[in-house]
Motif scaffolding. Structure first.
Motif, PDB file in Angstrom:
ATOM      1  N   GLU A   1      14.658  18.432   1.767  1.00 42.16           N
ATOM      2  CA  GLU A   1      14.709  19.163   0.500  1.00 42.16           C
ATOM      3  C   GLU A   1      15.480  18.371  -0.554  1.00 42.16           C
ATOM      4  OE1 GLU A   1      14.343  23.814   1.999  1.00 42.16           O
ATOM      5  OE2 GLU A   1      16.283  23.057   1.312  1.00 42.16           O
ATOM      6  N   LEU A   2      16.579  17.759  -0.149  1.00 43.77           N
ATOM      7  CA  LEU A   2      17.348  16.949  -1.095  1.00 43.77           C
ATOM      8  C   LEU A   2      16.578  15.699  -1.491  1.00 43.77           C
ATOM      9  CD1 LEU A   2      19.888  16.419  -2.689  1.00 43.77           C
ATOM     10  CD2 LEU A   2      20.990  15.562  -0.613  1.00 43.77           C
ATOM     11  N   LEU A   3      15.855  15.100  -0.551  1.00 46.92           N
ATOM     12  CA  LEU A   3      15.045  13.924  -0.869  1.00 46.92           C
ATOM     13  C   LEU A   3      13.967  14.251  -1.885  1.00 46.92           C
ATOM     14  CD1 LEU A   3      14.451  10.908  -0.082  1.00 46.92           C
ATOM     15  CD2 LEU A   3      12.693  11.835   1.435  1.00 46.92           C
ATOM     16  N   TRP A   4      13.237  15.346  -1.656  1.00 46.19           N
ATOM     17  CA  TRP A   4      12.192  15.741  -2.605  1.00 46.19           C
ATOM     18  C   TRP A   4      12.785  16.017  -3.990  1.00 46.19           C
ATOM     19  CZ3 TRP A   4       6.928  16.352  -2.938  1.00 46.19           C
ATOM     20  CH2 TRP A   4       6.175  16.122  -1.779  1.00 46.19           C
ATOM     21  N   THR A   5      13.907  16.700  -4.031  1.00 49.21           N
ATOM     22  CA  THR A   5      14.511  17.064  -5.307  1.00 49.21           C
ATOM     23  C   THR A   5      14.949  15.837  -6.092  1.00 49.21           C
ATOM     24  OG1 THR A   5      15.244  19.222  -4.505  1.00 49.21           O
ATOM     25  CG2 THR A   5      16.445  18.309  -6.361  1.00 49.21           C
ATOM     26  N   SER A   6      15.441  14.821  -5.412  1.00 47.82           N
ATOM     27  CA  SER A   6      16.036  13.678  -6.101  1.00 47.82           C
ATOM     28  C   SER A   6      15.088  12.498  -6.302  1.00 47.82           C
ATOM     29  CB  SER A   6      17.270  13.188  -5.327  1.00 47.82           C
ATOM     30  OG  SER A   6      16.930  12.828  -3.998  1.00 47.82           O
ATOM     31  N   SER A   7      13.968  12.468  -5.577  1.00 49.13           N
ATOM     32  CA  SER A   7      13.074  11.318  -5.715  1.00 49.13           C
ATOM     33  C   SER A   7      11.698  11.672  -6.259  1.00 49.13           C
ATOM     34  CB  SER A   7      12.904  10.611  -4.365  1.00 49.13           C
ATOM     35  OG  SER A   7      12.206  11.419  -3.432  1.00 49.13           O
TER      36      SER A   7
ATOM     37  N   ILE B   1      23.558  10.977  -5.030  1.00 49.19           N
ATOM     38  CA  ILE B   1      22.751  11.735  -5.984  1.00 49.19           C
ATOM     39  C   ILE B   1      23.650  12.553  -6.896  1.00 49.19           C
ATOM     40  CG2 ILE B   1      20.994  13.541  -6.164  1.00 49.19           C
ATOM     41  CD1 ILE B   1      20.218  12.531  -3.189  1.00 49.19           C
ATOM     42  N   ASP B   2      23.559  12.307  -8.180  1.00 47.71           N
ATOM     43  CA  ASP B   2      24.375  13.000  -9.181  1.00 47.71           C
ATOM     44  C   ASP B   2      24.053  14.491  -9.195  1.00 47.71           C
ATOM     45  OD1 ASP B   2      25.830  13.600 -11.595  1.00 47.71           O
ATOM     46  OD2 ASP B   2      23.944  13.374 -12.699  1.00 47.71           O
ATOM     47  N   GLU B   3      25.086  15.337  -9.152  1.00 49.68           N
ATOM     48  CA  GLU B   3      24.854  16.785  -9.090  1.00 49.68           C
ATOM     49  C   GLU B   3      24.291  17.345 -10.401  1.00 49.68           C
ATOM     50  OE1 GLU B   3      28.176  19.408  -8.719  1.00 49.68           O
ATOM     51  OE2 GLU B   3      29.343  18.447 -10.298  1.00 49.68           O
ATOM     52  N   ASP B   4      24.605  16.737 -11.538  1.00 44.81           N
ATOM     53  CA  ASP B   4      24.169  17.290 -12.825  1.00 44.81           C
ATOM     54  C   ASP B   4      22.705  17.014 -13.110  1.00 44.81           C
ATOM     55  OD1 ASP B   4      26.569  18.507 -13.621  1.00 44.81           O
ATOM     56  OD2 ASP B   4      27.365  16.607 -14.345  1.00 44.81           O
ATOM     57  N   SER B   5      22.232  15.814 -12.777  1.00 44.84           N
ATOM     58  CA  SER B   5      20.861  15.421 -13.101  1.00 44.84           C
ATOM     59  C   SER B   5      19.931  15.440 -11.898  1.00 44.84           C
ATOM     60  CB  SER B   5      20.854  14.015 -13.691  1.00 44.84           C
ATOM     61  OG  SER B   5      21.315  13.071 -12.731  1.00 44.84           O
ATOM     62  N   TRP B   6      20.501  15.469 -10.674  1.00 49.99           N
ATOM     63  CA  TRP B   6      19.753  15.367  -9.422  1.00 49.99           C
ATOM     64  C   TRP B   6      19.043  14.031  -9.290  1.00 49.99           C
ATOM     65  CZ3 TRP B   6      20.691  18.615  -5.561  1.00 49.99           C
ATOM     66  CH2 TRP B   6      21.203  19.885  -5.850  1.00 49.99           C
ATOM     67  N   LEU B   7      19.584  12.984  -9.885  1.00 52.48           N
ATOM     68  CA  LEU B   7      19.002  11.647  -9.812  1.00 52.48           C
ATOM     69  C   LEU B   7      19.787  10.769  -8.849  1.00 52.48           C
ATOM     70  CD1 LEU B   7      18.346  11.139 -13.617  1.00 52.48           C
ATOM     71  CD2 LEU B   7      16.589  11.410 -11.853  1.00 52.48           C
ATOM     72  N   MET B   8      19.067   9.889  -8.155  1.00 49.12           N
ATOM     73  CA  MET B   8      19.709   8.918  -7.285  1.00 49.12           C
ATOM     74  C   MET B   8      20.376   7.840  -8.135  1.00 49.12           C
ATOM     75  SD  MET B   8      16.976   8.317  -4.220  1.00 49.12           S
ATOM     76  CE  MET B   8      16.526   9.641  -3.089  1.00 49.12           C
ATOM     77  N   MET B   9      21.680   7.662  -7.943  1.00 52.01           N
ATOM     78  CA  MET B   9      22.440   6.712  -8.738  1.00 52.01           C
ATOM     79  C   MET B   9      22.766   5.420  -7.984  1.00 52.01           C
ATOM     80  SD  MET B   9      22.719   8.047 -11.659  1.00 52.01           S
ATOM     81  CE  MET B   9      22.883   9.518 -12.649  1.00 52.01           C
ATOM     82  N   MET B  10      22.973   5.525  -6.678  1.00 51.32           N
ATOM     83  CA  MET B  10      23.305   4.361  -5.873  1.00 51.32           C
ATOM     84  C   MET B  10      22.657   4.498  -4.502  1.00 51.32           C
ATOM     85  SD  MET B  10      27.334   3.629  -6.801  1.00 51.32           S
ATOM     86  CE  MET B  10      27.956   4.967  -5.767  1.00 51.32           C
ATOM     87  N   ALA B  11      22.473   3.356  -3.829  1.00 48.85           N
ATOM     88  CA  ALA B  11      21.888   3.372  -2.492  1.00 48.85           C
ATOM     89  C   ALA B  11      22.434   2.209  -1.673  1.00 48.85           C
ATOM     90  CB  ALA B  11      20.366   3.291  -2.566  1.00 48.85           C
ATOM     91  N   GLU B  12      22.444   2.416  -0.370  1.00 46.45           N
ATOM     92  CA  GLU B  12      22.798   1.359   0.575  1.00 46.45           C
ATOM     93  C   GLU B  12      21.705   1.267   1.617  1.00 46.45           C
ATOM     94  OE1 GLU B  12      27.444   2.523  -0.098  1.00 46.45           O
ATOM     95  OE2 GLU B  12      26.379   3.183   1.714  1.00 46.45           O
ATOM     96  N   ASN B  13      21.273   0.042   1.925  1.00 47.31           N
ATOM     97  CA  ASN B  13      20.224  -0.179   2.900  1.00 47.31           C
ATOM     98  C   ASN B  13      20.743  -1.083   4.015  1.00 47.31           C
ATOM     99  OD1 ASN B  13      18.137   1.270   1.487  1.00 47.31           O
ATOM    100  ND2 ASN B  13      18.099  -0.405   0.021  1.00 47.31           N
ATOM    101  N   TYR B  14      20.578  -0.617   5.265  1.00 49.15           N
ATOM    102  CA  TYR B  14      21.105  -1.304   6.438  1.00 49.15           C
ATOM    103  C   TYR B  14      19.971  -1.957   7.220  1.00 49.15           C
ATOM    104  CZ  TYR B  14      25.458   1.211   5.563  1.00 49.15           C
ATOM    105  OH  TYR B  14      26.618   1.694   4.986  1.00 49.15           O
ATOM    106  N   ASP B  15      20.271  -3.101   7.854  1.00 45.51           N
ATOM    107  CA  ASP B  15      19.250  -3.777   8.653  1.00 45.51           C
ATOM    108  C   ASP B  15      19.107  -3.105  10.012  1.00 45.51           C
ATOM    109  OD1 ASP B  15      21.332  -4.741  10.278  1.00 45.51           O
ATOM    110  OD2 ASP B  15      21.463  -6.641   9.202  1.00 45.51           O
ATOM    111  N   ALA B  16      18.212  -3.645  10.830  1.00 40.65           N
ATOM    112  CA  ALA B  16      17.907  -3.023  12.116  1.00 40.65           C
ATOM    113  C   ALA B  16      19.096  -3.042  13.067  1.00 40.65           C
ATOM    114  CB  ALA B  16      16.710  -3.719  12.753  1.00 40.65           C
ATOM    115  N   ARG B  17      20.049  -3.954  12.858  1.00 39.04           N
ATOM    116  CA  ARG B  17      21.231  -4.041  13.717  1.00 39.04           C
ATOM    117  C   ARG B  17      22.374  -3.162  13.223  1.00 39.04           C
ATOM    118  NH1 ARG B  17      19.600  -9.320  12.944  1.00 39.04           N
ATOM    119  NH2 ARG B  17      21.282  -9.627  11.423  1.00 39.04           N
ATOM    120  N   GLY B  18      22.165  -2.483  12.097  1.00 41.01           N
ATOM    121  CA  GLY B  18      23.192  -1.605  11.561  1.00 41.01           C
ATOM    122  C   GLY B  18      24.099  -2.249  10.545  1.00 41.01           C
ATOM    123  N   GLY B  19      23.805  -3.495  10.153  1.00 35.54           N
ATOM    124  CA  GLY B  19      24.627  -4.173   9.160  1.00 35.54           C
ATOM    125  C   GLY B  19      24.220  -3.812   7.745  1.00 35.54           C
TER     126      GLY B  19
END
Length: 460
Positions: free
Chosen positions: A170-176, A374-392
């Motif tokens: 639900e949060l993913l749909w709302t923000s993306s 995800i910013d609470e006021d706009s419901w927009l994604m502001m930052m993200a972190e992506n990890y590799d398959a080893r968890g780094g």
């Protein structure tokens, strides 16, 4: 989990639930809070305990009285030109602010201790959505639901889908997918892939985007599964790819009607369908520095991940980033090695939702885990972190939004995508040295401007 994070979890997500297949609609008590102690889209109206986050004012809809705005198509105009940084975070003092920094920000401080810094400004919460967005959001709060294992949605467009998200999906749909953004967007933008030694590989794209359901006069019921959005991107640089066109469309149910996409090849002058376009395919013209599904941090179906709401936090995020898009800021000054010049960036303290996706067993993707803020006021994604398959921790990204006066909502500006392993970054959708900025909500685009035939016409 840190005690403070527990305290900041909303009652709406009290158990920080793992995603399920059944949507839990807002209760009557929750819905009654909209427009009262919560804003009309579900953000906490009050400031925080120490006053560093102010109460939401929402005093401006559209152009503030002090701004000399000439109409759409220009560069963003800062409504806060006199603001100065309150303080600066550096590698030397980052521990003092650690509980309000993301892991990606901490990693940038550690990788670039001499040059990366964050200038923190007064937090501003002055813009609001139109009344129509409030009305639709209240309707959705009581009725919206996900279907088909979370791959489809039943809701009314023109507002926020789930102001009280109970599950990660639900949060993913709302923000993306179900954000309130401009319904037409046209621009020519530059993409700078900055290598570790400071050299730059340039790209340039002419873009058109249409989400007609966001026209206040054209709200949709998604049960009809009409097309939700259209895009067409024409490559202008690099020269070897000049004339390539990618276009496509999406619907409200990824399971019953997946994304459709086509590519025009200027060499053969033919249009071919691009099956399965999305996920971890390399986004055209970026040198493999970002995947298709991380434009605006995440887009498309979330089917390959298990999503959960981690909670809410107070964090320093990019906000009111007008100056970063100014024509007075030249690329030579902005695009410094390792990261963009911090003197042109603005961070503010805001409350954000934290969303985490973990790759499901049996599915493949470059990223084994993803974290979104995800910013609470706009419901927009502001930052993200992506990890590799080893968890780094591999890549960390920041989207720089500003409120677009002509659209009565926030507009996505430049995205900064950092590869922590390679020491490179992509500055995506730059407009500083373009003649104009973002042309929004003109109403000139129609569905006939997209798809295979449109790509063929544009390529001839």
């Amino acid at each position: 989990m840190h005690q403070k994070l527990h305290q900041l979890c909303l009652a709406a997500a009290a158990s920080c639930l793992l995603v399920g297949q059944v949507s839990a609609k807002g209760t009557a008590e929750e819905v009654a809070r909209l427009g009262k102690d919560l804003t009309c889209v579900g953000a906490e109206r009050a400031g925080n305990a120490d006053g560093s986050i102010p109460a939401w004012s929402g005093k401006w809809l559209g152009k503030p009285p002090q701004v000399d705005f000439k109409g759409t198509g220009g560069h963003p105009i800062d409504p806060y030109p006199e603001d100065k940084p309150l303080f600066e975070i550096t590698a030397a003092n980052m521990d003092k602010y650690a509980n309000r920094l993301s892991d990606g920000q901490k990693a940038l401080f550690k990788k670039y201790p001499q040059t990366f810094k964050m200038q923190v400004y007064q937090s501003r919460r002055d813009f609001r959505f139109p009344d129509s967005v409030c009305e639709v959001t209240k309707e959705n709060a009581a009725k919206a639901e996900l279907i088909d294992d979370g791959e489809g949605i039943l809701a009314t467009t023109g507002g926020i889908a789930f102001p009280f998200p109970k599950t990660g999906l639900e949060l993913l749909w709302t923000s993306s997918v179900f954000t309130f953004r401009p319904y037409t967007e046209e621009l020519i933008s530059d993409n700078a892939y900055v290598l570790a030694d400071g050299k730059i590989n340039w790209g340039r794209v002419k873009s058109r985007n249409l989400a007609s359901h966001l026209d206040p006069k054209k709200h949709q019921n998604t049960a009809d599964n009409n097309q939700s959005s259209f895009y067409l991107n024409e490559t202008l640089l690099p020269e070897r790819d000049k004339g390539e066109i990618n276009t496509g469309m999406e619907w409200w149910n990824f399971k019953t009607k997946p994304r459709q996409s086509w590519r025009y090849d200027p060499g053969t002058r033919r249009v071919r369908q691009s099956p399965g376009y999305g996920f971890d395919m390399s986004f055209p013209g970026t040198g493999g520095s970002i995947t298709v599904d991380e434009v605006r941090l995440f887009n498309g179906t979330g089917e390959r991940y298990s999503w959960k709401i981690v909670g809410k936090r107070e964090m320093y995020i990019p906000y009111n980033t007008y100056r970063l898009h100014s024509p007075n800021v030249k690329y030579a000054d902005l695009l410094t090695p390792g990261h963009a010049n911090p003197n042109h960036q603005r961070f503010e303290l805001h409350r954000v939702w934290v969303l985490e996706g973990t790759l499901k067993e049996g599915f493949r993707h470059l990223y084994g885990k993803r974290v979104m803020y995800i910013d609470e006021d706009s419901w927009l994604m502001m930052m993200a972190e992506n990890y590799d398959a080893r968890g780094g921790l591999w890549r960390t990204s920041m989207m720089n939004y500003f409120y677009a006066y002509e659209a009565n909502t926030w507009q996505a500006g430049v995205g900064l995508y950092h590869d922590l392993q390679a020491g490179t970054y992509l500055a995506f959708n730059l407009v500083n040295e373009q003649r104009g900025g973002y042309t929004l909500n003109t109403g000139k685009l129609t569905d006939k401007d997209f798809g295979a035939e449109a790509a063929r016409r544009a390529g001839l």
